[in-house]
Design an enzyme around this catalytic site. Structure first.
Site, PDB file in Angstrom:
ATOM      1  N   ARG A  18       0.953  -1.203   0.284  1.00 19.88           N
ATOM      2  CA  ARG A  18      -0.020  -0.256   0.011  1.00 19.88           C
ATOM      3  C   ARG A  18       0.948   1.343   0.268  1.00 19.88           C
ATOM      4  O   ARG A  18       1.835   1.159   0.585  1.00 19.88           O
ATOM      5  CB  ARG A  18      -0.984  -0.012   1.199  1.00 19.88           C
ATOM      6  CG  ARG A  18      -1.807  -1.088   1.236  1.00 19.88           C
ATOM      7  CD  ARG A  18      -3.078  -1.191   0.245  1.00 19.88           C
ATOM      8  NE  ARG A  18      -4.023  -2.151   0.580  1.00 19.88           N
ATOM      9  CZ  ARG A  18      -3.971  -3.275   0.057  1.00 19.88           C
ATOM     10  NH1 ARG A  18      -3.057  -3.673  -0.566  1.00 19.88           N
ATOM     11  NH2 ARG A  18      -4.980  -4.095   0.337  1.00 19.88           N
ATOM     12  N   GLN A  78      -5.833  -9.819 -12.031  1.00 21.85           N
ATOM     13  CA  GLN A  78      -5.562 -10.754 -10.838  1.00 21.85           C
ATOM     14  C   GLN A  78      -6.701 -10.206  -9.927  1.00 21.85           C
ATOM     15  O   GLN A  78      -6.786  -9.153  -9.360  1.00 21.85           O
ATOM     16  CB  GLN A  78      -4.302 -10.333 -10.171  1.00 21.85           C
ATOM     17  CG  GLN A  78      -4.110 -11.204  -9.072  1.00 21.85           C
ATOM     18  CD  GLN A  78      -2.884 -10.610  -7.865  1.00 21.85           C
ATOM     19  OE1 GLN A  78      -2.373  -9.386  -8.025  1.00 21.85           O
ATOM     20  NE2 GLN A  78      -2.374 -11.569  -7.179  1.00 21.85           N
ATOM     21  N   ASP A 108       6.534  -1.777  -9.816  1.00 28.73           N
ATOM     22  CA  ASP A 108       6.875  -0.746  -8.918  1.00 28.73           C
ATOM     23  C   ASP A 108       8.546  -0.237  -9.019  1.00 28.73           C
ATOM     24  O   ASP A 108       8.950   0.208  -7.750  1.00 28.73           O
ATOM     25  CB  ASP A 108       6.367  -1.112  -7.565  1.00 28.73           C
ATOM     26  CG  ASP A 108       7.022  -2.098  -7.044  1.00 28.73           C
ATOM     27  OD1 ASP A 108       7.812  -2.848  -7.601  1.00 28.73           O
ATOM     28  OD2 ASP A 108       6.697  -2.356  -5.704  1.00 28.73           O
ATOM     29  N   GLY A 144      13.320  -8.601   0.098  1.00 28.36           N
ATOM     30  CA  GLY A 144      13.532 -10.260   0.323  1.00 28.36           C
ATOM     31  C   GLY A 144      15.099 -10.495   0.094  1.00 28.36           C
ATOM     32  O   GLY A 144      15.709  -9.736  -0.774  1.00 28.36           O
ATOM     33  N   GLU A 158      11.860 -13.503   2.454  1.00 31.74           N
ATOM     34  CA  GLU A 158      11.219 -11.974   2.466  1.00 31.74           C
ATOM     35  C   GLU A 158      11.469 -11.568   4.132  1.00 31.74           C
ATOM     36  O   GLU A 158      11.625 -12.212   5.031  1.00 31.74           O
ATOM     37  CB  GLU A 158       9.539 -12.359   2.479  1.00 31.74           C
ATOM     38  CG  GLU A 158       9.290 -12.212   0.795  1.00 31.74           C
ATOM     39  CD  GLU A 158       9.702 -11.144   0.116  1.00 31.74           C
ATOM     40  OE1 GLU A 158      10.591 -11.485  -0.438  1.00 31.74           O
ATOM     41  OE2 GLU A 158       8.923 -10.172   0.136  1.00 31.74           O
ATOM     42  N   ASN A 363       1.941  42.870 -29.649  1.00 33.47           N
ATOM     43  CA  ASN A 363       2.419  43.134 -28.380  1.00 33.47           C
ATOM     44  C   ASN A 363       1.364  43.479 -27.282  1.00 33.47           C
ATOM     45  O   ASN A 363       0.512  44.272 -27.539  1.00 33.47           O
ATOM     46  CB  ASN A 363       3.272  44.743 -28.435  1.00 33.47           C
ATOM     47  CG  ASN A 363       4.039  45.084 -27.395  1.00 33.47           C
ATOM     48  OD1 ASN A 363       3.592  44.618 -26.252  1.00 33.47           O
ATOM     49  ND2 ASN A 363       5.179  45.579 -27.246  1.00 33.47           N
ATOM     50  N   ALA A 366       1.270  45.164 -20.270  1.00 36.41           N
ATOM     51  CA  ALA A 366       0.799  44.744 -19.083  1.00 36.41           C
ATOM     52  C   ALA A 366      -0.400  44.537 -18.506  1.00 36.41           C
ATOM     53  O   ALA A 366      -1.058  45.421 -18.915  1.00 36.41           O
ATOM     54  CB  ALA A 366       2.024  45.651 -18.083  1.00 36.41           C
ATOM     55  N   ASN A 372     -11.450  34.263 -21.090  1.00 40.12           N
ATOM     56  CA  ASN A 372     -11.972  33.216 -21.963  1.00 40.12           C
ATOM     57  C   ASN A 372     -13.370  32.435 -21.450  1.00 40.12           C
ATOM     58  O   ASN A 372     -13.770  31.475 -22.150  1.00 40.12           O
ATOM     59  CB  ASN A 372     -10.696  32.212 -22.169  1.00 40.12           C
ATOM     60  CG  ASN A 372     -10.199  31.503 -20.685  1.00 40.12           C
ATOM     61  OD1 ASN A 372     -10.140  32.176 -19.717  1.00 40.12           O
ATOM     62  ND2 ASN A 372      -9.630  30.349 -20.823  1.00 40.12           N
ATOM     63  N   TYR A 373     -13.491  32.834 -20.156  1.00 41.37           N
ATOM     64  CA  TYR A 373     -14.617  31.588 -19.688  1.00 41.37           C
ATOM     65  C   TYR A 373     -15.738  32.688 -19.073  1.00 41.37           C
ATOM     66  O   TYR A 373     -15.251  33.646 -18.339  1.00 41.37           O
ATOM     67  CB  TYR A 373     -13.649  31.045 -18.371  1.00 41.37           C
ATOM     68  CG  TYR A 373     -14.511  29.829 -17.585  1.00 41.37           C
ATOM     69  CD1 TYR A 373     -15.431  28.833 -18.530  1.00 41.37           C
ATOM     70  CD2 TYR A 373     -14.615  29.743 -16.339  1.00 41.37           C
ATOM     71  CE1 TYR A 373     -16.100  27.951 -17.629  1.00 41.37           C
ATOM     72  CE2 TYR A 373     -15.503  28.871 -15.601  1.00 41.37           C
ATOM     73  CZ  TYR A 373     -16.163  27.950 -16.304  1.00 41.37           C
ATOM     74  OH  TYR A 373     -16.912  26.865 -15.677  1.00 41.37           O
TER      75      TYR A 373
HETATM   76  C1  UD1 Z   1       8.797  -7.952  -3.727  1.00 44.63           C
HETATM   77  C2  UD1 Z   1       9.555  -9.139  -3.486  1.00 44.63           C
HETATM   78  C3  UD1 Z   1      10.638  -8.765  -2.703  1.00 44.63           C
HETATM   79  C4  UD1 Z   1      11.615  -7.918  -3.194  1.00 44.63           C
HETATM   80  C5  UD1 Z   1      10.834  -6.361  -3.771  1.00 44.63           C
HETATM   81  C6  UD1 Z   1      11.596  -5.681  -4.622  1.00 44.63           C
HETATM   82  C7  UD1 Z   1       7.860 -10.951  -3.208  1.00 44.63           C
HETATM   83  C8  UD1 Z   1       7.152 -11.911  -2.324  1.00 44.63           C
HETATM   84  N1  UD1 Z   1       8.973 -10.025  -2.657  1.00 44.63           N
HETATM   85  O1  UD1 Z   1       8.498  -7.402  -2.517  1.00 44.63           O
HETATM   86  O2  UD1 Z   1      11.533 -10.014  -2.312  1.00 44.63           O
HETATM   87  O3  UD1 Z   1      12.956  -7.467  -2.453  1.00 44.63           O
HETATM   88  O4  UD1 Z   1       9.568  -6.845  -4.445  1.00 44.63           O
HETATM   89  O5  UD1 Z   1      10.955  -4.216  -4.755  1.00 44.63           O
HETATM   90  O6  UD1 Z   1       7.960 -11.230  -4.580  1.00 44.63           O
HETATM   91  N2  UD1 Z   1       1.683  -7.369  -6.848  1.00 44.63           N
HETATM   92  C9  UD1 Z   1       0.533  -7.642  -7.640  1.00 44.63           C
HETATM   93  N3  UD1 Z   1      -0.237  -8.524  -6.986  1.00 44.63           N
HETATM   94  C10 UD1 Z   1       0.063  -9.082  -5.840  1.00 44.63           C
HETATM   95  C11 UD1 Z   1       0.928  -8.715  -5.305  1.00 44.63           C
HETATM   96  C12 UD1 Z   1       2.042  -7.673  -5.870  1.00 44.63           C
HETATM   97  O7  UD1 Z   1       0.200  -7.333  -8.662  1.00 44.63           O
HETATM   98  O8  UD1 Z   1      -0.941  -9.623  -5.321  1.00 44.63           O
HETATM   99  C13 UD1 Z   1       2.581  -6.286  -8.015  1.00 44.63           C
HETATM  100  C14 UD1 Z   1       2.536  -5.045  -7.403  1.00 44.63           C
HETATM  101  O9  UD1 Z   1       1.917  -3.872  -8.288  1.00 44.63           O
HETATM  102  C15 UD1 Z   1       4.041  -4.564  -7.241  1.00 44.63           C
HETATM  103  C16 UD1 Z   1       4.660  -5.969  -7.433  1.00 44.63           C
HETATM  104  O10 UD1 Z   1       3.845  -7.016  -7.751  1.00 44.63           O
HETATM  105  O11 UD1 Z   1       4.282  -3.897  -8.462  1.00 44.63           O
HETATM  106  C17 UD1 Z   1       5.738  -6.104  -6.230  1.00 44.63           C
HETATM  107  O12 UD1 Z   1       4.665  -6.251  -5.148  1.00 44.63           O
HETATM  108  P1  UD1 Z   1       5.074  -5.410  -3.718  1.00 44.63           P
HETATM  109  O13 UD1 Z   1       3.848  -5.745  -2.986  1.00 44.63           O
HETATM  110  O14 UD1 Z   1       5.465  -4.287  -3.930  1.00 44.63           O
HETATM  111  O15 UD1 Z   1       6.161  -6.393  -3.075  1.00 44.63           O
HETATM  112  P2  UD1 Z   1       7.361  -6.155  -2.022  1.00 44.63           P
HETATM  113  O16 UD1 Z   1       6.745  -6.117  -0.846  1.00 44.63           O
HETATM  114  O17 UD1 Z   1       7.986  -4.839  -2.663  1.00 44.63           O
HETATM  115 MG    MG Z   2       7.352  -3.456  -4.080  1.00 44.60          MG
END
Ligand code: UD1
Ligand code: MG
Length: 452
Positions: A18, A78, A108, A144, A158, A363, A366, A372-373
């Site tokens: 989040r 998903q 990300d 991780g 992790e 030109n 000042a 315009n609106y």
């Molecule tokens: C993850 C890795 C961690 C790594 C880190 C690097 C896993 C379990 N952990 O952790 O080892 O060091 O990234 O940045 O893989 N996402 C989904 N669906 C889900 C969960 C995640 O689409 O159910 C996507 C998110 O949008 C994100 C990416 O997967 O872009 C990674 O998920 P995030 O929750 O950021 O994992 P981290 O805790 O950062």
């Molecule tokens: Mg991440």
């Protein structure tokens, strides 16, 4: 063709950790462009590569962004956020097509380069079943950890599940992996969710590969390339890295940045030659600056094109749809929006020019304001070639000022002005002889009486 030519890329861009924001994480911007767009740009393009992006449910905006940046990509939803391996498997259909290689990345990590994706695939040629991108983190919290025996990668743990000893490891998982395509589904299907978060962790692929008697290897890269963004502090760090890169690229391309650390650029900013940008300038997305233009301090520019040898600011605000011709001068405290300003025109002080077309060499004095609106609709103002707009004039749109027309200062112009006409709209002036002296005397007497 080499032995391994086909490639499937799966990009997990669903919910993830989040950000405490109503905006989906991967749509947060770095250098004026979404995290997702940065990764989509870096992900392999072209022959033999097919791209699948996994998005969260109700993420229409994310799907739109994928379509905008990579119309060739397939998207998969998903439905539930059950972890990174679960996300990747939402793209099962794409993986099952059985390309030679499968690359997995996250939405990300915006700083990654195309070259690193290519580098990660090399070990597969040597027979590895899995290659993991690793980096040394200054602060590994949250990432991780890569667990090695000698130089053999055995598992990824992790942060939440790591022992205090394991947490001391600074070699971290960047989140990018390359799988041997012929074994990828089998490996991914074996991943379970027996961990502290009851999530399907992609990282468990490493231990599974080992159990299968196959090889997993690490390819290292720098932290600045793979910073993962899970919170606003990390978003700001990534912005800093990206800005440093963009400033360096601009300097290398010959742009003069007097104080580079104070200038903010966008990933898509383009520069001609001999451009100068003074300190404290912010440039948002969609900006083109042509040869010899100068951007003076404290200007803010978004979706605008700036012509050759134009001069902007100090303290100018160019909003979307601004197009400045050659040699145009936009001075202090001037705002423009959806405005085409032709070559040689001048808007030097304290003006608003919106929904307007300004002819060459006009030109604007000042305090010229295009009204315009009307509270409901936007209307257009057209100012002819060589027209002169006197100071403090309001041009109430829709209105046309002809070529070479002259507007007297302080006019409120509501009707079109023909070419070469002089328009003056203000009350006649009256001078009362001695009036000021009389007034002064009267007031001074009143004041003396009051003070007793
Ligand atoms: C993850 C890795 C961690 C790594 C880190 C690097 C896993 C379990 N952990 O952790 O080892 O060091 O990234 O940045 O893989 N996402 C989904 N669906 C889900 C969960 C995640 O689409 O159910 C996507 C998110 O949008 C994100 C990416 O997967 O872009 C990674 O998920 P995030 O929750 O950021 O994992 P981290 O805790 O950062
Ligand atoms: Mg991440």
């Amino acid at each position: 063709m080499t032995a391994r030519s086909s490639l499937t890329v799966v990009l997990a861009a669903g919910e993830g950790t989040r950000m405490r924001s109503s905006l989906p994480k991967v749509l947060h911007p770095v250098a004026g462009q979404s995290l997702l767009a940065h990764v989509l740009d870096a992900a392999p393009h072209g022959e033999g590569a097919s791209l699948a992006v996994v998005i969260g449910p109700d993420h229409k905006a994310v799907a739109d962004e994928v379509r905008r940046v990579r119309p060739d990509a397939a998207t998969f939803v998903q439905a539930e956020r059950l972890g990174t391996a679960h996300a990747v498997l939402a793209g099962r259909e794409a993986i099952a097509r059985g390309a030679d290689d499968l690359l997995v990345a996250f939405g990300d990590t915006p700083l990654i380069s195309a070259n690193t994706f290519a580098r990660l695939r090399a070990p597969l040629e040597q027979g590895a079943a899995l290659a993991v991108l690793g980096f040394r983190a200054a602060d590994p919290t949250g990432y991780g950890r890569l667990l090695l025996e000698g130089d053999r990668l055995m598992a990824i743990r992790e942060h939440a599940d790591a022992t205090p000893e394991e947490r001391k490891v600074t070699l971290c998982n960047a989140g990018v992996m390359a799988f041997d395509g012929s074994r990828a589904l089998e490996i991914l299907d074996r991943i379970g969710n027996a961990n502290s978060k009851a999530e399907y962790y992609l990282v468990d692929a490493v231990a599974i590969v080992r159990e299968m008697g196959l090889e997993a290897v690490v390819i290292e890269t720098s932290e600045d390339e793979v910073r993962g963004i899970n919170n606003k502090a990390q978003l700001a760090e990534a912005e800093a890295v990206m800005q440093a890169r963009l400033r360096k690229a601009a300097l290398d391309a010959g742009v003069t940045l007097i104080a580079p650390e104070t200038v903010y650029l966008a990933a898509d900013t383009t520069f001609g030659s001999d451009v100068t940008i003074e300190p404290f300038v912010v440039i948002g997305p969609g900006v083109t600056i042509a040869d010899g233009a100068v951007i003076h301090s404290f200007s803010h520019i978004v979706q605008a094109s700036i012509g050759r040898h134009a001069s902007v600011g100090p303290y100018a605000r160019l909003r979307p749809g601004t197009s400045l011709g050659e040699g145009v001068r936009i001075g202090n405290f001037v705002e423009t929006k959806a405005a085409t300003i032709e070559a040689g025109a001048k808007v030097n002080h304290l003006s608003y020019v919106g929904d307007a077309h300004v002819g060459a060499n006009a030109n604007l004095g000042a305090g010229t304001i295009t009204c315009n609106y009307d509270g409901f609709f936007k209307h257009k103002t057209t100012i002819g070639t060589g027209a002169f707009i006197g100071t403090n004039s309001s041009l109430v749109a829709p209105v046309k000022i002809g070529n070479g027309a002259y507007i007297g200062s302080g006019s409120v112009i509501t009707k079109d002005v023909p070419d070469d006409a002089m328009a003056v709209e203000r009350s006649p002036q009256s001078n009362r002889e001695g009036g000021a002296a009389k007034y002064r005397e009267m007031k001074m007497r009143a004041k003396a009486k009051k003070e007793g």
